[in-house]
Design an enzyme around this catalytic site. Structure first.
Site, PDB file in Angstrom:
ATOM      1  N   LYS A   7       0.835  -1.373  -0.001  1.00 54.97           N
ATOM      2  CA  LYS A   7       0.191   0.139  -0.029  1.00 54.97           C
ATOM      3  C   LYS A   7       1.183   1.433   0.191  1.00 54.97           C
ATOM      4  O   LYS A   7       1.739   1.357   0.961  1.00 54.97           O
ATOM      5  CB  LYS A   7      -0.615   0.128   1.103  1.00 54.97           C
TER       6      LYS A   7
ATOM      7  N   GLN B 157       7.023   3.606   3.675  1.00 50.92           N
ATOM      8  CA  GLN B 157       5.818   3.541   3.919  1.00 50.92           C
ATOM      9  C   GLN B 157       5.777   2.178   4.479  1.00 50.92           C
ATOM     10  O   GLN B 157       4.654   1.769   5.377  1.00 50.92           O
ATOM     11  CB  GLN B 157       5.440   3.611   2.315  1.00 50.92           C
TER      12      GLN B 157
ATOM     13  N   LYS C 212       5.466   3.953   8.352  1.00 47.76           N
ATOM     14  CA  LYS C 212       4.460   4.600   8.507  1.00 47.76           C
ATOM     15  C   LYS C 212       2.838   3.446   8.358  1.00 47.76           C
ATOM     16  O   LYS C 212       2.211   3.483   9.358  1.00 47.76           O
ATOM     17  CB  LYS C 212       4.048   5.260   7.386  1.00 47.76           C
TER      18      LYS C 212
ATOM     19  N   LYS D   5       5.423   1.411  -3.084  1.00 50.79           N
ATOM     20  CA  LYS D   5       5.139   3.043  -3.390  1.00 50.79           C
ATOM     21  C   LYS D   5       5.749   2.691  -5.382  1.00 50.79           C
ATOM     22  O   LYS D   5       6.161   2.157  -6.010  1.00 50.79           O
ATOM     23  CB  LYS D   5       5.974   3.706  -3.418  1.00 50.79           C
TER      24      LYS D   5
ATOM     25  N   ASP E 246       0.108  10.639  -4.549  1.00 46.50           N
ATOM     26  CA  ASP E 246       1.471  11.305  -4.083  1.00 46.50           C
ATOM     27  C   ASP E 246       1.232  12.362  -4.969  1.00 46.50           C
ATOM     28  O   ASP E 246       0.097  13.439  -5.534  1.00 46.50           O
ATOM     29  CB  ASP E 246       2.487  10.478  -4.123  1.00 46.50           C
TER      30      ASP E 246
ATOM     31  N   THR F 106      -4.145  13.670   4.880  1.00 51.90           N
ATOM     32  CA  THR F 106      -2.857  13.713   5.363  1.00 51.90           C
ATOM     33  C   THR F 106      -2.546  14.967   6.675  1.00 51.90           C
ATOM     34  O   THR F 106      -1.932  15.206   7.044  1.00 51.90           O
ATOM     35  CB  THR F 106      -1.689  13.631   4.534  1.00 51.90           C
TER      36      THR F 106
ATOM     37  N   ASN G 274      -1.980  19.195  -1.499  1.00 49.60           N
ATOM     38  CA  ASN G 274      -3.389  19.131  -0.782  1.00 49.60           C
ATOM     39  C   ASN G 274      -3.177  18.543   0.774  1.00 49.60           C
ATOM     40  O   ASN G 274      -3.834  19.085   1.339  1.00 49.60           O
ATOM     41  CB  ASN G 274      -4.007  17.040  -1.490  1.00 49.60           C
TER      42      ASN G 274
ATOM     43  N   SER H  11      -6.776   5.781   3.840  1.00 54.63           N
ATOM     44  CA  SER H  11      -6.794   4.896   3.047  1.00 54.63           C
ATOM     45  C   SER H  11      -7.339   3.685   2.711  1.00 54.63           C
ATOM     46  O   SER H  11      -8.211   3.032   2.084  1.00 54.63           O
ATOM     47  CB  SER H  11      -5.231   4.483   2.343  1.00 54.63           C
TER      48      SER H  11
HETATM   49  N1  GLU Z   1       1.333   8.860  -0.909  1.00 51.39           N
HETATM   50  C1  GLU Z   1       0.474   9.091   0.582  1.00 51.39           C
HETATM   51  C2  GLU Z   1       1.512   8.188   1.390  1.00 51.39           C
HETATM   52  O1  GLU Z   1       2.794   8.965   1.073  1.00 51.39           O
HETATM   53  C3  GLU Z   1      -0.420   7.969   0.712  1.00 51.39           C
HETATM   54  C4  GLU Z   1      -0.239   6.559   0.749  1.00 51.39           C
HETATM   55  C5  GLU Z   1      -1.976   6.086   0.226  1.00 51.39           C
HETATM   56  O2  GLU Z   1      -3.043   6.656   1.044  1.00 51.39           O
HETATM   57  O3  GLU Z   1      -2.389   4.730  -0.473  1.00 51.39           O
HETATM   58  O4  GLU Z   1       1.223   7.563   2.490  1.00 51.39           O
END
Ligand code: GLU
Length: 449
Positions: A94, A115, A118, A130, A170, A214, A245, A381
């Protein structure tokens, strides 16, 4: 204490450097996590035995592909597409897709690596990945964006699945792009699989609060850091870099919580509005008309625009870097601290350089690193995935409540782990350790895969 890599971990880092030459952002992201892990190996020798750190630094799968498309003049254009499926110990890969000319494998890998931790911190069942492209959406027509997204998905679709890999947006990828990609996926596969992408439109499987998540989440995280110090946003002067955003919804939430955001920026420069940024105007310019931030001056005469200016020179109490990686360096950090800034929450991924982080940690200010502070986006998400799986849709209030609760839990996890591992108040260590342990335990349980 100045961050450094423990001697047991150093050879692993050297191996990462050797195996991934030239990928400086990836090296930086790995170093930052590895600096926190020495004490973890002491408490958990099994992680060393199973070579968890070595395995976590190597993506499970890396996909690189050609993206050919035709511009409005009929010329053929070629871009490069990426998807790095980094770690699936906790759930399907994800993470977002980034469309920006700076994108190359090193950027996608740094983002995918961050990620993993996180996503683990959110407590939800999602692995880390990613992707993106070196495509530059700036100045492209809507038709060109659509043709590019269709071509990109024509290759990517075979790698996706609600139980396999679930991209989102992103930088450079928002609701419009997700729409074009979802449409192409549906057309190719003849399947309406809501769960293959998040950040979808509200009429076709998207979740309320995903757009805001976010920025709202980063603000909730800072609110928790302030609370832990007996303080709040009330009356605080804040600066928020960026105007995409993340920045827009950070500004909205700070204003709701009683703070005042006096500046935001884009790649051309920054706006300073001492009365507080007019959010409605900013949204009109950026979200609807896709214009430059400079045009803010046409409507708010008293504001200032500083071309190529450095937003971190503006005195503030709370700073929220929400633009891009390495946008805040050691000098900027020193300037912020000198001007009285006592809390920093990262809406962007890795926006502060290692020197900048050092300055913040040494000054003892509340510093919330991106992998904790900006986890609200991906957490929401995962809430979208939950709603898709149960064919349900939740109210704004309920979803926002869930987001706030998740951010409070992430804060508590970081806070407690920082303390348990001997560095109270150090959210960098707290986030790295809490996220790592969760993934590592799952990897040990699943054997050598
Ligand atoms: N791009 C966002 C991040 O850096 C969200 C990723 C997502 O929702 O999958 O966490």
């Amino acid at each position: 204490m100045t961050p450094h890599i423990d001697e047991k971990v150093e050879p692993i880092f050297q191996e990462v450097l050797n195996r991934n030459p030239g990928e400086t952002e990836f090296h930086q992201a790995v170093r930052e996590v590895l600096e926190s892990l020495g004490p973890v190996l002491v408490k958990h020798p099994e992680f060393g035995h199973h070579k968890i750190i070595e395995r976590i630094c190597e993506p499970e799968r890396q996909i690189i592909f050609r993206v050919p498309w035709q511009d409005d003049e009929g010329n053929v254009q070629i871009n490069r597409g990426f998807r790095v499926e980094f770690n699936s110990a906790l759930g399907p890969y994800k993470g977002g897709l980034r469309f920006h000319p700076s994108v190359y494998l090193g950027i996608v890998k740094f983002l995918g690596f961050e990620q993993i931790f996180k996503n683990a911190l959110t407590g939800l069942p999602i692995g880390g990945g990613k992707g993106g492209s070196d495509f530059d959406p700036k100045g492209k027509s809507d038709d060109e964006i659509m043709r590019f997204c269709q071509s990109f998905m024509t290759e990517l679709y075979r790698h996706l699945g609600e139980y396999t890999d679930v991209p989102a947006g992103d930088i450079g990828v928002g609701g419009r792009e997700i729409g074009y990609m979802f449409g192409q996926y549906k057309r190719i596969t003849n399947r309406y699989e809501s769960g293959i992408l998040t950040g979808k439109g509200l009429d076709w499987g998207g979740s309320l609060v995903r757009t805001e998540a976010t920025g709202y989440g980063a603000t909730f995280f800072v609110q928790e850091m302030l609370k832990a110090r007996g303080d709040s946003f009330d009356g605080k002067i804040c600066t928020v870099s960026g105007s995409g955003n993340v920045a827009i919804y950070t500004i909205e939430k700070i204003h709701q919580l009683g703070g005042k955001v006096v500046a935001c920026s884009d790649s051309g420069g920054y706006i300073y509005d001492e009365q507080g940024i007019d959010l409605e105007l900013l949204q009109q310019l950026k979200e609807i008309e896709r214009r430059r931030i400079k045009d803010y001056l046409n409507y708010r005469k008293h504001a200032k625009y500083v071309e190529s200016g450095n937003i971190w020179n503006i005195p503030c109490q709370v700073a929220m870097p929400s633009a891009t990686q390495n946008e805040l360096n050691g000098k900027d950090a020193a300037k912020l601290v000198k001007n009285g800034c006592f809390a920093v929450g990262e809406g962007a991924n890795m926006p502060t350089t290692p020197e900048g982080i050092r300055v913040f940690l040494e000054a003892g200010i509340a510093y919330g690193p991106g992998k904790a502070a900006n986890a609200g986006g991906v957490a929401t998400s995962a809430l979208e995935m939950q709603q898709n799986a149960s064919r349900d849709s939740w109210t704004f209030e309920y979803t926002e409540q869930r987001l706030e609760q998740i951010m409070k839990t992430i804060h508590r996890l970081c806070y407690e782990n920082a303390e348990e591992y001997g560095t109270p108040g150090n959210y960098v260590n707290g986030a790295n350790i809490a996220g790592f342990i969760k993934v590592a335990n799952a990897m040990v349980a699943m054997g050598l895969v």
